[in-house]
Scaffold this motif. Structure first.
Motif, PDB file in Angstrom:
ATOM      1  N   LEU A 215      40.372  40.903  49.555  1.00  0.00           N
ATOM      2  CA  LEU A 215      39.509  42.061  49.316  1.00  0.00           C
ATOM      3  C   LEU A 215      40.184  43.339  49.798  1.00  0.00           C
ATOM      4  O   LEU A 215      40.188  44.360  49.089  1.00  0.00           O
ATOM      5  CB  LEU A 215      38.173  41.864  50.028  1.00  0.00           C
ATOM      6  CG  LEU A 215      37.158  42.998  49.881  1.00  0.00           C
ATOM      7  CD1 LEU A 215      36.739  43.165  48.428  1.00  0.00           C
ATOM      8  CD2 LEU A 215      35.937  42.728  50.758  1.00  0.00           C
ATOM      9  N   GLU A 216      40.775  43.299  50.993  1.00  0.00           N
ATOM     10  CA  GLU A 216      41.456  44.480  51.523  1.00  0.00           C
ATOM     11  C   GLU A 216      42.610  44.899  50.621  1.00  0.00           C
ATOM     12  O   GLU A 216      42.812  46.089  50.360  1.00  0.00           O
ATOM     13  CB  GLU A 216      41.955  44.196  52.941  1.00  0.00           C
ATOM     14  CG  GLU A 216      42.467  45.418  53.692  1.00  0.00           C
ATOM     15  CD  GLU A 216      43.911  45.771  53.379  1.00  0.00           C
ATOM     16  OE1 GLU A 216      44.281  46.954  53.509  1.00  0.00           O
ATOM     17  OE2 GLU A 216      44.680  44.862  52.973  1.00  0.00           O
TER      18      GLU A 216
ATOM     19  N   ILE B 235      27.477  38.838  44.390  1.00  0.00           N
ATOM     20  CA  ILE B 235      26.428  38.011  43.784  1.00  0.00           C
ATOM     21  C   ILE B 235      25.855  37.073  44.848  1.00  0.00           C
ATOM     22  O   ILE B 235      26.543  36.199  45.363  1.00  0.00           O
ATOM     23  CB  ILE B 235      26.998  37.209  42.592  1.00  0.00           C
ATOM     24  CG1 ILE B 235      27.586  38.158  41.540  1.00  0.00           C
ATOM     25  CG2 ILE B 235      25.910  36.331  41.972  1.00  0.00           C
ATOM     26  CD1 ILE B 235      28.343  37.452  40.427  1.00  0.00           C
ATOM     27  N   GLY B 236      24.586  37.289  45.176  1.00  0.00           N
ATOM     28  CA  GLY B 236      23.962  36.501  46.235  1.00  0.00           C
ATOM     29  C   GLY B 236      24.443  36.907  47.611  1.00  0.00           C
ATOM     30  O   GLY B 236      24.554  36.073  48.516  1.00  0.00           O
ATOM     31  N   GLY B 237      24.681  38.203  47.808  1.00  0.00           N
ATOM     32  CA  GLY B 237      25.272  38.708  49.046  1.00  0.00           C
ATOM     33  C   GLY B 237      24.301  38.962  50.170  1.00  0.00           C
ATOM     34  O   GLY B 237      24.626  39.684  51.126  1.00  0.00           O
ATOM     35  N   SER B 238      23.083  38.424  50.069  1.00  0.00           N
ATOM     36  CA  SER B 238      22.055  38.554  51.113  1.00  0.00           C
ATOM     37  C   SER B 238      21.790  40.036  51.408  1.00  0.00           C
ATOM     38  O   SER B 238      21.669  40.842  50.494  1.00  0.00           O
ATOM     39  CB  SER B 238      22.460  37.774  52.362  1.00  0.00           C
ATOM     40  OG  SER B 238      21.423  37.780  53.318  1.00  0.00           O
TER      41      SER B 238
ATOM     42  N   ILE C  82      35.598  44.174  41.262  1.00  0.00           N
ATOM     43  CA  ILE C  82      35.656  42.949  42.069  1.00  0.00           C
ATOM     44  C   ILE C  82      34.318  42.227  41.987  1.00  0.00           C
ATOM     45  O   ILE C  82      33.263  42.842  42.156  1.00  0.00           O
ATOM     46  CB  ILE C  82      35.943  43.267  43.549  1.00  0.00           C
ATOM     47  CG1 ILE C  82      37.228  44.084  43.704  1.00  0.00           C
ATOM     48  CG2 ILE C  82      36.034  41.985  44.372  1.00  0.00           C
ATOM     49  CD1 ILE C  82      37.403  44.668  45.105  1.00  0.00           C
ATOM     50  N   TRP C  83      34.374  40.922  41.743  1.00  0.00           N
ATOM     51  CA  TRP C  83      33.205  40.066  41.949  1.00  0.00           C
ATOM     52  C   TRP C  83      33.422  39.282  43.239  1.00  0.00           C
ATOM     53  O   TRP C  83      34.499  38.735  43.472  1.00  0.00           O
ATOM     54  CB  TRP C  83      33.062  39.031  40.827  1.00  0.00           C
ATOM     55  CG  TRP C  83      32.451  39.515  39.559  1.00  0.00           C
ATOM     56  CD1 TRP C  83      32.062  40.786  39.241  1.00  0.00           C
ATOM     57  CD2 TRP C  83      32.172  38.703  38.411  1.00  0.00           C
ATOM     58  NE1 TRP C  83      31.560  40.815  37.964  1.00  0.00           N
ATOM     59  CE2 TRP C  83      31.615  39.558  37.434  1.00  0.00           C
ATOM     60  CE3 TRP C  83      32.347  37.353  38.122  1.00  0.00           C
ATOM     61  CZ2 TRP C  83      31.223  39.087  36.176  1.00  0.00           C
ATOM     62  CZ3 TRP C  83      31.971  36.878  36.875  1.00  0.00           C
ATOM     63  CH2 TRP C  83      31.404  37.748  35.912  1.00  0.00           C
ATOM     64  N   ILE C  84      32.376  39.225  44.047  1.00  0.00           N
ATOM     65  CA  ILE C  84      32.344  38.341  45.216  1.00  0.00           C
ATOM     66  C   ILE C  84      31.115  37.441  45.095  1.00  0.00           C
ATOM     67  O   ILE C  84      30.040  37.900  44.714  1.00  0.00           O
ATOM     68  CB  ILE C  84      32.234  39.157  46.529  1.00  0.00           C
ATOM     69  CG1 ILE C  84      33.521  39.919  46.816  1.00  0.00           C
ATOM     70  CG2 ILE C  84      31.914  38.242  47.708  1.00  0.00           C
ATOM     71  CD1 ILE C  84      33.425  40.790  48.052  1.00  0.00           C
TER      72      ILE C  84
ATOM     73  N   LEU D  91      35.557  33.808  45.163  1.00  0.00           N
ATOM     74  CA  LEU D  91      34.480  32.830  45.224  1.00  0.00           C
ATOM     75  C   LEU D  91      34.691  31.969  46.458  1.00  0.00           C
ATOM     76  O   LEU D  91      35.754  31.361  46.623  1.00  0.00           O
ATOM     77  CB  LEU D  91      34.484  31.954  43.969  1.00  0.00           C
ATOM     78  CG  LEU D  91      34.391  32.713  42.631  1.00  0.00           C
ATOM     79  CD1 LEU D  91      34.606  31.751  41.466  1.00  0.00           C
ATOM     80  CD2 LEU D  91      33.045  33.415  42.500  1.00  0.00           C
ATOM     81  N   ASN D  92      33.687  31.904  47.319  1.00  0.00           N
ATOM     82  CA  ASN D  92      33.827  31.164  48.573  1.00  0.00           C
ATOM     83  C   ASN D  92      32.725  30.126  48.696  1.00  0.00           C
ATOM     84  O   ASN D  92      31.670  30.239  48.070  1.00  0.00           O
ATOM     85  CB  ASN D  92      33.772  32.134  49.760  1.00  0.00           C
ATOM     86  CG  ASN D  92      34.613  31.673  50.924  1.00  0.00           C
ATOM     87  OD1 ASN D  92      35.300  30.653  50.864  1.00  0.00           O
ATOM     88  ND2 ASN D  92      34.565  32.423  52.018  1.00  0.00           N
TER      89      ASN D  92
END
Length: 241
Positions: free
Chosen positions: A57-58, A71-74, A133-135, A164-165
């Protein structure tokens, strides 16, 4: 189904509808009580599986990416936790797709902490395009129709970077199971064949830049040892076209 069964998985299903029919009625992720750990812990610290995410990401941000879709990042856990470790530019925008109860907490928290980069939406489809960026970390598998390669086909413009993690990938066939989320909530989720999941992304022009094991997550499925595995997976894809 009890409190002691938190995070436990059970059952093998052909569809989300079949999986839901086996569960007690619940709000799944759409309840405020599920945000407590994220607000009190995960916005303030990182875990071993976060380091590859932060690294890529950096680098993406350093090379000019400024528009993030989480997506779904709380409540904004990745934004709050990661900004302690590297500089985020003032022009950065960080949009989070979440269920209404969590999005509401996230908006209030962003306002209170002056986190101007953060915004929250509750509809995934319109948010997919127009970002760099998608996370998605531990969330995409809970979307009934959230396979990244399928989402990319519905984009008018595609992101250059995809992180994707905490993905449930293994060597067997795709399947659907259910999980006890805690606080009386339950949800179906997808488990993916690793080779097919990665192959679907590379078929769309993406290159697998990195892969890491997430040892903090595993899947034990009672009665199905062939569907159980000791670690989840993180993936970084890039598309230079």
């Amino acid at each position: 189904m009890s409190k002691e069964g938190l995070a436990s998985c059970y059952g093998l299903f052909e569809s989300f509808a079949e999986a839901r029919a086996s569960l007690p009625p619940s709000l799944a992720f759409d309840q405020a009580a599920l945000a407590t750990e994220y607000v009190e812990v995960r916005t303030k610290r990182i875990f071993a599986y976060d380091y590859p995410m932060m690294w890529w990401l950096e680098r993406a941000i350093r090379h000019g990416a400024t528009r993030v879709l989480d997506i779904g990042g709380s409540v904004g856990v990745h934004y709050y936790a990661y900004r302690r470790y590297f500089e985020m530019p003032p022009e950065l925008t960080w949009r989070i797709v979440e269920v209404p109860a969590i999005a509401s907490i996230g908006r209030e928290m962003a306002l209170r902490t002056d986190a101007l980069a953060l915004s929250f939406v509750e509809d995934l489809e319109p948010a997919l395009s127009g970002v760099d960026i998608w996370i998605s970390a531990g969330a995409i598998q809970y979307f009934e129709d959230g396979r990244p390669s399928d989402l990319l086909k519905r984009c008018t413009t595609r992101p250059k970077h995809i992180l994707l993690n905490k993905l449930p990938l293994y060597t067997g066939q795709d399947f659907i199971t259910t999980q006890n989320l805690g606080e009386g909530s339950f949800s179906p989720f997808h488990v993916y064949n690793r080779a097919a999941f990665i192959g679907d992304m590379t078929a769309l022009g993406y290159t697998l830049g990195d892969e890491w094991a997430v040892h903090e997550r595993s899947l034990y499925l009672p009665g199905h040892p062939d569907r159980s595995f000791p670690a989840f997976t993180g993936l970084y894809f890039t598309n230079d076209t």
